[in-house]
Design an enzyme around this catalytic site. Structure first.
Site, PDB file in Angstrom:
ATOM      1  N   LEU A  48       0.866  -1.194   0.000  1.00  0.00           N
ATOM      2  CA  LEU A  48       0.000   0.000   0.000  1.00  0.00           C
ATOM      3  C   LEU A  48       0.890   1.227   0.000  1.00  0.00           C
ATOM      4  CD1 LEU A  48      -2.620  -0.427   2.894  1.00  0.00           C
ATOM      5  CD2 LEU A  48      -3.107  -0.509   0.445  1.00  0.00           C
ATOM      6  N   HIS A  49       0.649   2.167  -0.878  1.00  0.00           N
ATOM      7  CA  HIS A  49       1.433   3.408  -0.798  1.00  0.00           C
ATOM      8  C   HIS A  49       0.732   4.617  -1.418  1.00  0.00           C
ATOM      9  CE1 HIS A  49       2.346   2.399  -4.935  1.00  0.00           C
ATOM     10  NE2 HIS A  49       2.722   3.650  -5.104  1.00  0.00           N
ATOM     11  N   ARG A  50      -0.435   4.427  -2.087  1.00  0.00           N
ATOM     12  CA  ARG A  50      -1.111   5.562  -2.732  1.00  0.00           C
ATOM     13  C   ARG A  50      -1.484   6.598  -1.691  1.00  0.00           C
ATOM     14  NH1 ARG A  50      -0.065   5.638  -7.247  1.00  0.00           N
ATOM     15  NH2 ARG A  50       0.119   3.595  -8.132  1.00  0.00           N
TER      16      ARG A  50
END
Ligand code: UD1
Length: 386
Positions: free
Chosen positions: A218-220
């Protein structure tokens, strides 16, 4: 610079952030292998700089060390983009550029394309035409603008051509070549690190994943920058973790935010196997062996399709629709109940198997080199005739 000098000048190839490296590695190799070879100069903007986000991947992918590093580092989008532009232009002054080749949709992609376009240097964009339709995504702005100012646009799926046509980009500028990211995947598949070995190397027991596991990335910003969104996503993942052990490769942005929001302990308590960002060969091994992958990454949607592993994308949209239509990807959104239901469906039924999209065959970079060599010769000739 005279016309002759221009023809001798290198194709400047730009990378900036992690998802660029696996796209550029096969391109650099294919341009060198072309007969006659196309000279290149590899410029790293320094958008990503942590060893885990950067050096390891260069080594894994056998990407040559950059000829120039602009060392821009992290900053707001405006400052980061402006710094890349300021520092990139002198590189063109010093080395000349027959063309500037950019990949993907990160800030470095747009910044260098813009500098080249204003210098009347041909811009070549690899991975053109992908659209999420969501202008709140910084990458969507980078995609739309880069494509507008590119002279040669290489695409990974046919839907990209419809998107470009809608935006008034002439179809003769766009060439369907397939997916260079899959070139890297196929070239490295056999070198992938076994997940059990990876855990052992990290000082963890391979028994943790012996009966199957899922992988999470996850990084958005839209998922991880707001605690009201990130918290429920983590809770849903923790619930899935009760049914299937989850290996979570933590991006620095996500790690920083979890710490800032006081949520890091929730990860540790929920029994995730938390790892730092992984090398390319480690990530490949993890994905290939997984029961499912849960992600908001763009590239991982494509890689799981190529590997035939079910992917649940924690986003409301995707710029890579072929991974849903033909591949193993399912868009599940950010609602915790929907994420959980989709994961349960995979656990119960095995999930989508999909098929390999057209031209995702490991030879996209070769096609790019062949086309680009012809295009540059014709372009240079037209210029000297003018
Ligand atoms: C960038 C790309 C995104 C891509 C992602 C892959 C843009 C707009 N975004 O997002 O498309 O999917 O890379 O990772 O270009 N940081 C470090 N070390 C690093 C790099 C970043 O600690 O080596 C931290 C910094 O706190 C930084 C934050 O991560 O502020 C965000 O980095 P940045 O490059 O701005 O964007 P990404 O979220 O990585």
């Amino acid at each position: 610079m005279t016309r002759d000098d221009e023809r001798q000048a290198p194709v400047i190839c730009v990378v900036g952030a992690r998802p660029n490296y696996m796209k550029m590695a096969p391109i650099i190799r294919a341009l060198a292998a072309h007969r006659p070879p196309l000279a290149t100069l590899l410029v790293h903007t320094g958008q990503h700089y942590d060893s885990a986000m950067n050096d390891r991947l260069f080594d894994d992918l056998e990407l040559p060390h950059p000829d120039v590093n602009l060392e821009v580092g992290s900053a707001s989008h405006a400052v980061q983009t402006a710094e890349v532009m300021k520092r990139f232009e002198p590189v063109i002054d010093e080395h000349g550029a027959r063309a500037v080749l950019v990949v993907g949709d990160v800030n470095s992609t747009l910044a260098c394309a813009l500098v080249a376009a204003k210098r009347d240097i041909p811009v070549v964009h690899v991975e053109s035409g992908l659209r999420s339709g969501d202008r709140r995504m910084p990458e969507e702005i980078n995609r739309v603008l880069t494509d507008q100012i590119s002279d040669v646009l290489y695409t990974t799926e046919r839907s990209a051509h419809d998107n470009l046509a809608r935006e008034g980009v002439a179809d003769e500028r766009a060439v369907f070549v397939g997916n260079v990211m899959i070139d890297s995947l196929l070239a490295n598949r056999r070198k992938a690190v076994a997940p059990a070995e990876l855990l052992a190397n990290a000082g963890l027991s391979p028994a943790l994943i012996a009966d199957g596991y899922g992988v999470v990335t996850l990084h958005r910003p839209s998922n991880v920058d707001d605690p009201e969104t990130l918290g429920p996503i983590i809770d849903a993942l923790a619930e899935i973790g009760r049914r299937l052990p989850l290996v979570f490769a933590l991006h620095p942005r996500t790690r920083n935010n979890l710490e800032r929001f006081g949520m890091k302990a929730r990860l540790d308590e929920s029994g995730f196997v938390v790892l730092p960002p992984q090398g390319y060969l480690e990530m490949l091994g993890l994905m290939a062996g997984a029961t499912m992958v849960l992600t908001d990454s763009g590239g991982i949607q494509e890689e799981t399709t190529a590997l035939g592993v079910p992917c649940l994308t924690i986003r409301e949209n995707t710029e890579r629709p072929i991974t849903v239509d033909q591949g193993t990807n399912t868009l599940v959104g950010v609602d915790p109940a929907a994420i959980l239901a989709a994961a349960d469906a995979v656990l119960a039924g095995g999930g989508k198997r999909g098929r390999i999209p057209e031209l995702w065959d490991g030879r996209a970079a070769e096609r790019i080199a062949a086309h680009l060599a012809r295009w540059l010769d014709a372009h240079d000739k037209a210029r000297s005739d003018a």
